[in-house]
Write a protein that holds these residues in place. Structure first.
Motif, mmCIF file in Angstrom:
data_model
loop_
_atom_site.group_PDB
_atom_site.id
_atom_site.type_symbol
_atom_site.label_atom_id
_atom_site.label_comp_id
_atom_site.label_asym_id
_atom_site.label_seq_id
_atom_site.Cartn_x
_atom_site.Cartn_y
_atom_site.Cartn_z
ATOM 1 N N PHE A 24 0.873 -1.162 0.000
ATOM 2 C CA PHE A 24 0.000 0.000 0.000
ATOM 3 C C PHE A 24 0.917 1.220 0.000
ATOM 4 C CE2 PHE A 24 -2.515 -3.418 1.679
ATOM 5 C CZ PHE A 24 -3.806 -3.193 1.219
ATOM 6 N N GLN A 25 1.066 1.822 -1.164
ATOM 7 C CA GLN A 25 2.040 2.894 -1.314
ATOM 8 C C GLN A 25 1.759 4.039 -0.357
ATOM 9 O OE1 GLN A 25 2.852 3.761 -5.381
ATOM 10 N NE2 GLN A 25 4.152 5.524 -4.949
ATOM 11 N N GLY A 26 2.810 4.476 0.344
ATOM 12 C CA GLY A 26 2.662 5.556 1.302
ATOM 13 C C GLY A 26 2.093 5.122 2.642
ATOM 14 N N ILE A 27 1.755 3.837 2.767
ATOM 15 C CA ILE A 27 1.197 3.330 4.030
ATOM 16 C C ILE A 27 2.076 2.221 4.598
ATOM 17 C CG2 ILE A 27 -0.778 2.226 5.154
ATOM 18 C CD1 ILE A 27 -2.577 3.512 3.080
ATOM 19 N N GLY A 28 2.172 1.094 3.899
ATOM 20 C CA GLY A 28 2.975 -0.004 4.421
ATOM 21 C C GLY A 28 2.778 -1.279 3.627
ATOM 22 N N ILE A 29 3.124 -2.412 4.241
ATOM 23 C CA ILE A 29 3.109 -3.707 3.566
ATOM 24 C C ILE A 29 2.330 -4.717 4.398
ATOM 25 C CG2 ILE A 29 4.517 -5.549 2.574
ATOM 26 C CD1 ILE A 29 6.882 -3.550 2.609
ATOM 27 N N LEU A 30 1.352 -5.339 3.761
ATOM 28 C CA LEU A 30 0.606 -6.438 4.379
ATOM 29 C C LEU A 30 1.248 -7.732 3.900
ATOM 30 C CD1 LEU A 30 -1.863 -7.467 5.993
ATOM 31 C CD2 LEU A 30 -3.160 -7.389 3.849
ATOM 32 N N ALA A 31 1.877 -8.461 4.810
ATOM 33 C CA ALA A 31 2.619 -9.667 4.439
ATOM 34 C C ALA A 31 1.989 -10.913 5.037
ATOM 35 C CB ALA A 31 4.072 -9.549 4.901
#
Length: 278
Positions: free
Chosen positions: A145-152
């Motif tokens: 999620f650009q500008g937010i983070g990463i859901l892994a």
């Protein structure tokens, strides 16, 4: 929610819009989605994206000699039915039950990139279907999620980490920078792709969304395998006609603007020719 609980492998015909869109267009859609989510979080609003919910919640950090600092941090809470159905494990994050959440506003998201809102809605829905299909197949996933983070997703464990600039901006207390520097537990929520133990990928690789690529360990990232559904070729061998993604009102305004520019240029050229003829 039930639309993302898959009993059987995902059928290709369920991804008809993704077949028509180019990868860059899919990424444009999710960039706009991410910017929309971040704007809502800045206003302390809760956003339901279909498979889970983003929110900003109060938290505390331990700094110095057991000094407690209040902070505000973003969280992502996976939908309970999805978590239970796919037997997933998540870090304990709790959004208050009384908190009202709102779904994505596809018209606002589409307006930012001048896409048709129906295309944006279908692109988001089908990407989340693909994500659900990866969960069904026990695949490892990194959803950016650009500008937010990463859901892994790693071996049934789901973890959301956030980019440092997002954490600092969403914290209204002004204590987040100190918390990230001095509280090791707080540092765990920062997204560092490829740096943490959790970020290690399996021998089968990891699916990266929304690029729809399969990253293979020890391989050049430029050689990643594309997983984007492909549209079928027409009977005569050419590519099938692509769906129109741009908003018709925006296209009409663009045509009018171009027409005016050409008219202005024509008048300027005629003026120059008249001046040279004297």
């Amino acid at each position: 929610m039930n639309k993302y609980l898959l009993l059987n492998p995902l059928e290709p015909e369920k991804l008809s819009t993704l077949k028509e869109l180019r990868t860059i267009e899919i990424c444009q859609v999710w960039f706009s989605v991410s910017m929309y989510i971040r704007r809502q979080l800045l206003q302390k609003k809760v956003v339901d994206i279909g498979v889970g919910t983003f929110a900003v919640v109060p938290a505390s950090a331990i700094v110095g000699e057991d000094k407690v600092l209040p902070v505000e941090r973003p969280v992502f809470e996976l939908c309970r039915p999805l978590k239970k159905f796919y037997k997933l494990k998540c870090a304990k994050t709790k959004i208050p039950d009384k908190t009202l959440s709102a779904p994505l506003d596809f018209q606002e998201i589409a307006a930012d990139i001048h896409f048709r809102w129906e295309i944006v809605e279908q692109c988001v829905h089908e990407t989340l279907l693909f994500f659900a299909g990866a969960l069904l197949d026990n695949k490892e996933v990194e959803f950016f999620f650009q500008g937010i983070g990463i859901l892994a997703v790693r071996r049934k464990m789901v973890r959301m980490t956030f980019f440092a600039d997002c954490l600092l901006e969403l914290d209204a207390t002004g204590n987040m920078q100190t918390a990230l520097l001095e509280d090791s537990k707080m540092r765990r929520i920062v997204a560092f792709p490829g740096k943490s133990k959790f970020a290690r990928i399996s021998q089968e690789g990891v699916i990266t969304l929304p690029r729809f690529a399969l990253e293979i360990p020890d391989e050049d990232p430029a050689l990643s395998i594309s997983l984007k559904p492909r549209r079928e070729l027409a009977p005569w061998g050419g590519g099938a006609r692509r769906v129109s993604v741009l908003d018709p009102v925006f296209l009409a305004q663009k045509r009018v603007s171009m027409s005016k520019q050409m008219e202005k240029k024509g008048m300027q050229d005629n003026s120059k020719q008249a001046g040279q003829g004297r």
